[in-house]
Design a protein around this motif. Structure first.
Motif, PDB file in Angstrom:
ATOM      1  N   PRO A 160       0.819  -1.228   0.000  1.00 36.50           N
ATOM      2  CA  PRO A 160       0.000   0.000   0.000  1.00 36.50           C
ATOM      3  C   PRO A 160       0.845   1.266   0.000  1.00 36.50           C
ATOM      4  O   PRO A 160       0.427   2.290  -0.549  1.00 36.50           O
ATOM      5  CB  PRO A 160      -0.794  -0.118   1.313  1.00 36.50           C
ATOM      6  N   LEU A 161       2.043   1.203   0.597  1.00 33.31           N
ATOM      7  CA  LEU A 161       2.847   2.434   0.688  1.00 33.31           C
ATOM      8  C   LEU A 161       3.283   2.895  -0.702  1.00 33.31           C
ATOM      9  O   LEU A 161       3.322   4.100  -0.990  1.00 33.31           O
ATOM     10  CB  LEU A 161       4.067   2.216   1.587  1.00 33.31           C
ATOM     11  N   SER A 162       3.575   1.936  -1.586  1.00 29.34           N
ATOM     12  CA  SER A 162       3.928   2.320  -2.967  1.00 29.34           C
ATOM     13  C   SER A 162       2.713   2.950  -3.647  1.00 29.34           C
ATOM     14  O   SER A 162       2.847   3.897  -4.426  1.00 29.34           O
ATOM     15  CB  SER A 162       4.401   1.103  -3.768  1.00 29.34           C
ATOM     16  N   GLY A 163       1.521   2.428  -3.337  1.00 31.09           N
ATOM     17  CA  GLY A 163       0.296   2.995  -3.920  1.00 31.09           C
ATOM     18  C   GLY A 163       0.041   4.412  -3.418  1.00 31.09           C
ATOM     19  O   GLY A 163      -0.410   5.278  -4.168  1.00 31.09           O
ATOM     20  N   ILE A 164       0.358   4.642  -2.153  1.00 25.52           N
ATOM     21  CA  ILE A 164       0.179   5.984  -1.573  1.00 25.52           C
ATOM     22  C   ILE A 164       1.213   6.941  -2.188  1.00 25.52           C
ATOM     23  O   ILE A 164       0.912   8.077  -2.549  1.00 25.52           O
ATOM     24  CB  ILE A 164       0.310   5.912  -0.029  1.00 25.52           C
ATOM     25  N   LYS A 165       2.430   6.435  -2.351  1.00 24.34           N
ATOM     26  CA  LYS A 165       3.510   7.248  -2.937  1.00 24.34           C
ATOM     27  C   LYS A 165       3.165   7.654  -4.374  1.00 24.34           C
ATOM     28  O   LYS A 165       3.388   8.785  -4.802  1.00 24.34           O
ATOM     29  CB  LYS A 165       4.804   6.417  -2.883  1.00 24.34           C
ATOM     30  N   LEU A 166       2.633   6.717  -5.104  1.00 25.98           N
ATOM     31  CA  LEU A 166       2.266   6.971  -6.502  1.00 25.98           C
ATOM     32  C   LEU A 166       1.309   8.170  -6.570  1.00 25.98           C
ATOM     33  O   LEU A 166       1.465   9.076  -7.392  1.00 25.98           O
ATOM     34  CB  LEU A 166       1.579   5.717  -7.042  1.00 25.98           C
ATOM     35  N   ARG A 167       0.329   8.172  -5.697  1.00 28.20           N
ATOM     36  CA  ARG A 167      -0.651   9.274  -5.695  1.00 28.20           C
ATOM     37  C   ARG A 167       0.031  10.589  -5.330  1.00 28.20           C
ATOM     38  O   ARG A 167      -0.216  11.624  -5.949  1.00 28.20           O
ATOM     39  CB  ARG A 167      -1.777   8.970  -4.700  1.00 28.20           C
ATOM     40  N   GLU A 168       0.909  10.485  -4.335  1.00 33.38           N
ATOM     41  CA  GLU A 168       1.629  11.692  -3.896  1.00 33.38           C
ATOM     42  C   GLU A 168       2.357  12.330  -5.092  1.00 33.38           C
ATOM     43  O   GLU A 168       2.279  13.535  -5.295  1.00 33.38           O
ATOM     44  CB  GLU A 168       2.639  11.224  -2.859  1.00 33.38           C
ATOM     45  N   ILE A 169       3.007  11.508  -5.893  1.00 33.96           N
ATOM     46  CA  ILE A 169       3.779  12.053  -7.032  1.00 33.96           C
ATOM     47  C   ILE A 169       2.828  12.609  -8.101  1.00 33.96           C
ATOM     48  O   ILE A 169       3.096  13.650  -8.705  1.00 33.96           O
ATOM     49  CB  ILE A 169       4.728  10.977  -7.625  1.00 33.96           C
ATOM     50  N   LEU A 170       1.707  11.930  -8.310  1.00 29.38           N
ATOM     51  CA  LEU A 170       0.735  12.443  -9.300  1.00 29.38           C
ATOM     52  C   LEU A 170       0.207  13.818  -8.866  1.00 29.38           C
ATOM     53  O   LEU A 170       0.088  14.737  -9.681  1.00 29.38           O
ATOM     54  CB  LEU A 170      -0.424  11.459  -9.465  1.00 29.38           C
ATOM     55  N   PHE A 180      -7.223  10.676  -8.968  1.00 33.95           N
ATOM     56  CA  PHE A 180      -6.541   9.417  -8.682  1.00 33.95           C
ATOM     57  C   PHE A 180      -6.522   9.278  -7.175  1.00 33.95           C
ATOM     58  O   PHE A 180      -5.892  10.068  -6.479  1.00 33.95           O
ATOM     59  CB  PHE A 180      -5.113   9.431  -9.235  1.00 33.95           C
ATOM     60  N   GLN A 181      -7.241   8.287  -6.662  1.00 31.60           N
ATOM     61  CA  GLN A 181      -7.287   8.095  -5.211  1.00 31.60           C
ATOM     62  C   GLN A 181      -6.868   6.675  -4.863  1.00 31.60           C
ATOM     63  O   GLN A 181      -7.285   5.716  -5.519  1.00 31.60           O
ATOM     64  CB  GLN A 181      -8.702   8.374  -4.709  1.00 31.60           C
ATOM     65  N   THR A 182      -6.035   6.586  -3.844  1.00 32.41           N
ATOM     66  CA  THR A 182      -5.527   5.274  -3.430  1.00 32.41           C
ATOM     67  C   THR A 182      -6.383   4.725  -2.301  1.00 32.41           C
ATOM     68  O   THR A 182      -6.600   5.401  -1.289  1.00 32.41           O
ATOM     69  CB  THR A 182      -4.064   5.405  -2.958  1.00 32.41           C
ATOM     70  N   ILE A 183      -6.843   3.514  -2.506  1.00 32.72           N
ATOM     71  CA  ILE A 183      -7.678   2.842  -1.496  1.00 32.72           C
ATOM     72  C   ILE A 183      -6.834   1.762  -0.839  1.00 32.72           C
ATOM     73  O   ILE A 183      -6.244   0.926  -1.529  1.00 32.72           O
ATOM     74  CB  ILE A 183      -8.926   2.257  -2.178  1.00 32.72           C
ATOM     75  N   VAL A 184      -6.768   1.817   0.477  1.00 33.58           N
ATOM     76  CA  VAL A 184      -5.901   0.887   1.202  1.00 33.58           C
ATOM     77  C   VAL A 184      -6.740  -0.255   1.765  1.00 33.58           C
ATOM     78  O   VAL A 184      -7.801  -0.016   2.348  1.00 33.58           O
ATOM     79  CB  VAL A 184      -5.174   1.631   2.344  1.00 33.58           C
TER      80      VAL A 184
END
Ligand code: NAD
Length: 456
Positions: A160-170, A180-184
């Motif tokens: 999940p942390l990579s998924g959260i990071k991806l959103r942060e960069i977007l 783009f929203q990350t669901i954990v």
């Protein structure tokens, strides 16, 4: 709450709150609103944001790669490649989406102009696997966003942390926050998400989960793509260049500890080169360094999923019990903490063994001796899966004839496993339905609109 374990140590290093139902409600509504606005933005605006994402991702390459390694155990050097590969895919979509989406006049009948244009689906869900947390995600979010959709992204519970990071960069790159929203969460969170009236589902993961998702969304007539598992075969003919073949196969079998959907998991060797192949292959496998995934010379890191150790043990034991034997001693490694598995090469296997039929997703391969191309083709096709297949031969026409008979989404002569954004990526049979990448992987994110217009 998700407890994130470092597979190299087996220890929990972070806990992340799962997304709850009220958050999902909120996220879905916001994604709908944001998409309505986004679909009217210019291609140039979308392009600028995704180009900036690519640049920012590359600037943060080592940080993102480190996170991949800590979350799922991929050796750091291979994680760096994953970030490069992600950037390559995003660039491919940036280069091609505009041309694809341009509306075009396709004909004229009795003075009426016939024009094709494309509309985005709306809010699409991306549910993803953990083995390539950035690259797999990019095959969905890049074309989805560029074609005017919003994305609800559910990364694997392992990363999940990579998924959260991806959103942060977007978001840093200028993407409006609700697009783009990350669901954990785990599978149960994904199931709840699928209860929402989403406009498309893009899934990468196992066949078993794919079936559950197909069942959940049945009767809804929404576009879906399923990128599922594989049990990919390779056949080495007697005229193959052994050195190059073994180089390619080492990578095809053991890269990312064999945790690649298109890993070679079944190897068929022509009887005339069988002994010679094994002699060279043995020394190459024995030289693969297993250990700390942060070290530069580590080729095999820990398994991403702890539970897969017992599954691989079962496959190995089942094969040994039925008459297989090992080329070199593999299996779960007791020397390190964490989820390490030593490369396992099983000889004298046959198709009554699970190792030749069920996806392993680990550093393990079954080998069989064959007498002819016909026997090889029959065995290669004797599988529920059909993702990739390869043939190694110096006679390219022979390779092409063999592969023409193989039921797989991608086929290779003298290489294996890799993919290119120019070509569609998708499986047959239990390996999936639909495509990502290529122009077909743009088309999956839009629906056609046919216009009949009077002459202007
Ligand atoms: P998985 O099926 O266990 O999980 C994939 C995703 O589905 C995760 O995000 C998980 O949380 C979610 N999920 C689990 N249960 C669910 C449910 N009931 N409903 C909805 N979502 C649910 O797979 P994995 O272990 O993460 O990944 C490995 C598998 O993915 C292998 O089979 C591999 O071959 C496949 N894979 C395929 C490709 C491809 O391109 N074909 C690429 C990478 C991985």
């Amino acid at each position: 709450m998700l407890k994130i374990k470092n597979p190299a140590t087996g220890e929990v290093f972070e806990e992340v709150e799962s997304t709850c139902i009220s958050d999902l409600n909120f996220m879905f509504e916001n994604a709908q609103k944001a998409q309505k606005k986004w679909k009217t933005t210019s291609f140039q605006e979308r392009k600028d944001i995704l180009s900036s994402f690519k640049a920012n991702l590359l600037t943060k390459k080592s940080e993102c790669a480190r996170l991949i390694t800590i979350e799922m155990g991929k050796p750091y050097t291979q994680a760096l490649h994953e970030i490069d590969e992600t950037a390559r895919r995003v660039q491919w979509f940036l280069d091609h989406f505009e041309n694809f989406l341009e509306s075009r006049v396709l004909g004229e009948t009795k003075g009426i102009k016939e024009i094709l244009s494309w509309d985005p689906h709306g809010v699409v869900v991306s549910i993803s696997a953990w083995n390539f947390p950035y690259a797999i995600a990019s095959s969905v979010f890049a074309p989805a966003l560029l074609t005017g959709n919003s994305v609800l992204y559910k990364p694997s519970e392992i990363c999940p942390l990579s998924g959260i990071k991806l959103r942060e960069i977007l978001l840093e790159s200028g993407l409006p926050k609700d697009l783009f929203q990350t669901i954990v969460g785990d599978g149960s969170v994904a199931q709840t998400l699928l209860e929402f009236p989403v406009d498309g589902v893009f899934f990468t993961g196992s066949y078993e989960t794919g079936k559950k998702i197909a069942n959940t969304i049945k009767n809804r007539f929404i576009p879906t793509v399923f990128e599922l598992g594989g049990k990919d075969p390779a056949y080495v003919c007697e005229d193959a260049n052994l050195e190059k073949t073994i180089d390619s196969l080492i990578h095809g079998i053991f890269y990312n500890a064999g945790q690649v959907c298109s890993s070679v998991e079944r190897l068929y060797l022509h009887e005339k080169i069988y002994e010679r192949f094994l002699e060279f292959f043995y020394s190459r496998v024995a030289s693969l360094k297993l250990g700390d995934p942060m070290l530069q010379d580590t080729y095999i890191g820990p398994l991403g999923r702890e539970g897969n150790i017992s599954f691989l043990n079962q496959q190995r034991e089942n094969a040994l019990k039925k008459g297989a034997y090992e080329l070199l001693s593999g299996g779960a490694s007791k020397d390190e903490p964490g989820f390490f598995y030593k490369p396992s090469v099983l000889l004298n296997t046959d198709h009554s063994m699970s190792i030749m039929k069920e996806e392993s997703f680990g550093p393990i391969v079954g080998i069989m001796k064959v007498k002819s191309d016909l026997e090889a083709v029959t065995l290669m096709n004797d599988s529920d899966y059909g993702l990739t297949a390869s043939v190694f031969t110096e006679d390219f026409d022979r390779g092409k004839i063999i592969l023409a008979h193989i039921e797989s989404g991608s086929v290779y002569v003298n290489s294996c496993t890799h993919l290119s954004p120019n070509l569609p990526w998708g499986g047959r049979k239990h390996s999936g339905l639909g495509s990502t990448l290529s122009l077909l992987g743009i088309e999956e994110f839009v629906k056609p609109k046919s216009w009949y217009l009077p002459p202007s």
